[in-house]
Design a protein around this motif. Structure first.
Motif, PDB file in Angstrom:
ATOM      1  N   UNK A 110       0.822  -1.228   0.000  1.00  9.24           N
ATOM      2  CA  UNK A 110       0.000   0.000   0.000  1.00  9.24           C
ATOM      3  C   UNK A 110       0.851   1.271   0.000  1.00  9.24           C
ATOM      4  N   UNK A 111       1.724   1.442   0.993  1.00  5.53           N
ATOM      5  CA  UNK A 111       2.496   2.679   1.171  1.00  5.53           C
ATOM      6  C   UNK A 111       3.910   2.475   0.618  1.00  5.53           C
ATOM      7  N   UNK A 112       4.147   2.956  -0.597  1.00  5.59           N
ATOM      8  CA  UNK A 112       5.429   2.724  -1.279  1.00  5.59           C
ATOM      9  C   UNK A 112       6.602   3.381  -0.556  1.00  5.59           C
ATOM     10  N   UNK A 113       6.423   4.619  -0.100  1.00  9.22           N
ATOM     11  CA  UNK A 113       7.502   5.338   0.599  1.00  9.22           C
ATOM     12  C   UNK A 113       7.885   4.647   1.894  1.00  9.22           C
ATOM     13  N   UNK A 114       6.880   4.234   2.655  1.00  6.33           N
ATOM     14  CA  UNK A 114       7.130   3.519   3.905  1.00  6.33           C
ATOM     15  C   UNK A 114       7.802   2.182   3.648  1.00  6.33           C
ATOM     16  N   UNK A 115       7.451   1.545   2.527  1.00  3.52           N
ATOM     17  CA  UNK A 115       8.038   0.259   2.161  1.00  3.52           C
ATOM     18  C   UNK A 115       9.544   0.402   1.923  1.00  3.52           C
ATOM     19  N   UNK A 116       9.939   1.434   1.134  1.00  4.05           N
ATOM     20  CA  UNK A 116      11.367   1.667   0.879  1.00  4.05           C
ATOM     21  C   UNK A 116      12.115   1.952   2.185  1.00  4.05           C
ATOM     22  N   UNK A 117      11.515   2.785   3.017  1.00  2.35           N
ATOM     23  CA  UNK A 117      12.127   3.116   4.307  1.00  2.35           C
ATOM     24  C   UNK A 117      12.309   1.865   5.168  1.00  2.35           C
ATOM     25  N   UNK A 118      11.290   0.996   5.187  1.00  2.00           N
ATOM     26  CA  UNK A 118      11.354  -0.236   5.978  1.00  2.00           C
ATOM     27  C   UNK A 118      12.397  -1.212   5.451  1.00  2.00           C
ATOM     28  N   UNK A 119      12.570  -1.265   4.127  1.00  5.68           N
ATOM     29  CA  UNK A 119      13.598  -2.141   3.550  1.00  5.68           C
ATOM     30  C   UNK A 119      14.972  -1.807   4.129  1.00  5.68           C
ATOM     31  N   UNK A 120      15.297  -0.523   4.170  1.00  5.34           N
ATOM     32  CA  UNK A 120      16.609  -0.120   4.676  1.00  5.34           C
ATOM     33  C   UNK A 120      16.691  -0.213   6.201  1.00  5.34           C
ATOM     34  N   UNK A 121      15.586   0.083   6.895  1.00  5.63           N
ATOM     35  CA  UNK A 121      15.578  -0.034   8.360  1.00  5.63           C
ATOM     36  C   UNK A 121      15.809  -1.477   8.804  1.00  5.63           C
ATOM     37  N   UNK A 122      15.185  -2.414   8.095  1.00 12.71           N
ATOM     38  CA  UNK A 122      15.366  -3.830   8.432  1.00 12.71           C
ATOM     39  C   UNK A 122      16.771  -4.284   8.034  1.00 12.71           C
ATOM     40  N   UNK A 123      17.236  -3.868   6.867  1.00 11.88           N
ATOM     41  CA  UNK A 123      18.565  -4.266   6.393  1.00 11.88           C
ATOM     42  C   UNK A 123      19.657  -3.832   7.377  1.00 11.88           C
ATOM     43  N   UNK A 124      19.538  -2.626   7.914  1.00  7.95           N
ATOM     44  CA  UNK A 124      20.563  -2.105   8.825  1.00  7.95           C
ATOM     45  C   UNK A 124      20.264  -2.404  10.296  1.00  7.95           C
ATOM     46  N   UNK A 125      19.255  -3.255  10.552  1.00  7.01           N
ATOM     47  CA  UNK A 125      19.002  -3.728  11.908  1.00  7.01           C
ATOM     48  C   UNK A 125      18.284  -2.758  12.830  1.00  7.01           C
ATOM     49  N   UNK A 126      17.661  -1.728  12.270  1.00  5.39           N
ATOM     50  CA  UNK A 126      16.905  -0.790  13.112  1.00  5.39           C
ATOM     51  C   UNK A 126      15.502  -1.305  13.396  1.00  5.39           C
ATOM     52  N   UNK A 127      14.999  -2.158  12.506  1.00  3.73           N
ATOM     53  CA  UNK A 127      13.676  -2.768  12.662  1.00  3.73           C
ATOM     54  C   UNK A 127      13.774  -4.243  12.304  1.00  3.73           C
ATOM     55  N   UNK A 128      12.706  -4.967  12.606  1.00  4.84           N
ATOM     56  CA  UNK A 128      12.550  -6.345  12.157  1.00  4.84           C
ATOM     57  C   UNK A 128      11.221  -6.423  11.407  1.00  4.84           C
ATOM     58  N   UNK A 129      11.068  -7.413  10.541  1.00  2.00           N
ATOM     59  CA  UNK A 129       9.820  -7.488   9.779  1.00  2.00           C
ATOM     60  C   UNK A 129       8.624  -7.777  10.679  1.00  2.00           C
ATOM     61  N   UNK A 130       8.821  -8.606  11.692  1.00  2.00           N
ATOM     62  CA  UNK A 130       7.720  -8.920  12.613  1.00  2.00           C
ATOM     63  C   UNK A 130       8.186  -8.698  14.044  1.00  2.00           C
ATOM     64  N   UNK A 131       7.408  -7.909  14.780  1.00  2.00           N
ATOM     65  CA  UNK A 131       7.708  -7.648  16.191  1.00  2.00           C
ATOM     66  C   UNK A 131       6.436  -7.686  17.010  1.00  2.00           C
ATOM     67  N   UNK A 132       6.506  -7.147  18.209  1.00  2.00           N
ATOM     68  CA  UNK A 132       5.331  -7.122  19.078  1.00  2.00           C
ATOM     69  C   UNK A 132       4.371  -6.027  18.623  1.00  2.00           C
ATOM     70  N   UNK A 133       3.097  -6.236  18.891  1.00  2.00           N
ATOM     71  CA  UNK A 133       2.088  -5.193  18.674  1.00  2.00           C
ATOM     72  C   UNK A 133       2.183  -4.215  19.838  1.00  2.00           C
ATOM     73  N   UNK A 134       2.298  -2.929  19.530  1.00  9.77           N
ATOM     74  CA  UNK A 134       2.380  -1.932  20.600  1.00  9.77           C
ATOM     75  C   UNK A 134       1.067  -1.882  21.366  1.00  9.77           C
ATOM     76  N   UNK A 135       1.168  -1.856  22.699  1.00  9.92           N
ATOM     77  CA  UNK A 135      -0.013  -1.765  23.556  1.00  9.92           C
ATOM     78  C   UNK A 135       0.236  -0.700  24.609  1.00  9.92           C
ATOM     79  N   UNK A 136      -0.835  -0.163  25.213  1.00 14.21           N
ATOM     80  CA  UNK A 136      -0.652   0.868  26.249  1.00 14.21           C
ATOM     81  C   UNK A 136       0.228   0.399  27.412  1.00 14.21           C
ATOM     82  N   UNK A 137       0.114  -0.882  27.765  1.00 13.60           N
ATOM     83  CA  UNK A 137       0.900  -1.389  28.888  1.00 13.60           C
ATOM     84  C   UNK A 137       2.291  -1.849  28.464  1.00 13.60           C
ATOM     85  N   UNK A 138       2.554  -1.877  27.150  1.00 13.21           N
ATOM     86  CA  UNK A 138       3.871  -2.246  26.653  1.00 13.21           C
ATOM     87  C   UNK A 138       4.165  -3.733  26.766  1.00 13.21           C
TER      88      UNK A 138
END
Length: 195
Positions: A110-138
């Motif tokens: 859906x979001x092409x710009x966010x997709x490109x950003x996520x590709x590099x964030x995951x590649x450089x270890x700033x993000x992972x493709x699957x993580x926890x769902x954010x919740x108020x209690x963390x």
């Protein structure tokens, strides 16, 4: 007190969490309700009973075998060094796969710009493709992992907003982690990789 839901929602909870085993507490659940639930849910699930007095569980995988004694012990698979390494390798391989299939990926996401950003964030270890769902209690009680582009809720067919349910899904993701689980979440949430 952390509660997933009431007994009258048991069938729904079994579907949401893909439950394979149910443990009944004899102190809180009368035997007739236990037997009714076991009969209704069928033989595909495994059932165990926690006696009123005791910290162990009595159960059997078959009505023809004697009950075994189980102690309650929680181990998070995602905390294992091997699983963390596998998760990181999987993330990197998926980045390269998505780069090589970029024309198709751009059509699906859906979001092409966010997709490109996520590709590099995951590649450089700033993000992972699957993580926890954010919740108020963390998720502070769970093993720490990078923020995810997707979460366990992306594999569900129905939206979930209840905080207790979200926390429980995060818990189950950490406890029962596998690459197959990540792959399934990504397959079902492919259009949201630009989130």
């Amino acid at each position: 007190k952390d509660v997933l839901g009431s007994l009258d929602r048991l069938d729904e909870l079994v579907r949401i969490y893909k439950i394979e085993e149910i443990i009944f507490c004899s102190k809180d659940v009368p035997s007739e309700i236990t037997m009714g639930a076991m009969s209704r849910l069928g033989p595909k699930l495994q059932y165990k009973i926690l006696p009123e007095k005791g910290g162990s569980i009595i159960g059997s995988h078959s009505k023809n075998s004697s009950g075994e004694l189980y102690t309650v012990d929680i181990e998070f698979k995602i905390a294992s060094v091997i699983q963390r390494r596998n998760k990181r390798i999987f993330d990197i391989l998926l980045v390269f796969l998505l780069f090589t299939t970029l024309p198709v990926s751009l059509i699906l996401v859906k979001n092409k710009g966010g997709f490109f950003s996520n590709l590099f964030s995951v590649l450089f270890g700033k993000k992972t493709w699957v993580g926890y769902k954010e919740t108020p209690s963390g998720s502070s009680a769970l093993p720490a992992i990078k923020n995810g582009v997707l979460a366990p809720t992306d594999a569900l067919e129905i939206p979930v907003s209840d905080t207790n349910t979200l926390n429980r899904l995060n818990f189950l993701y950490a406890k029962d982690y596998s690459l197959e689980k990540d792959f399934d979440i990504i397959r079902k949430g492919l259009r949201n990789l630009g989130r």
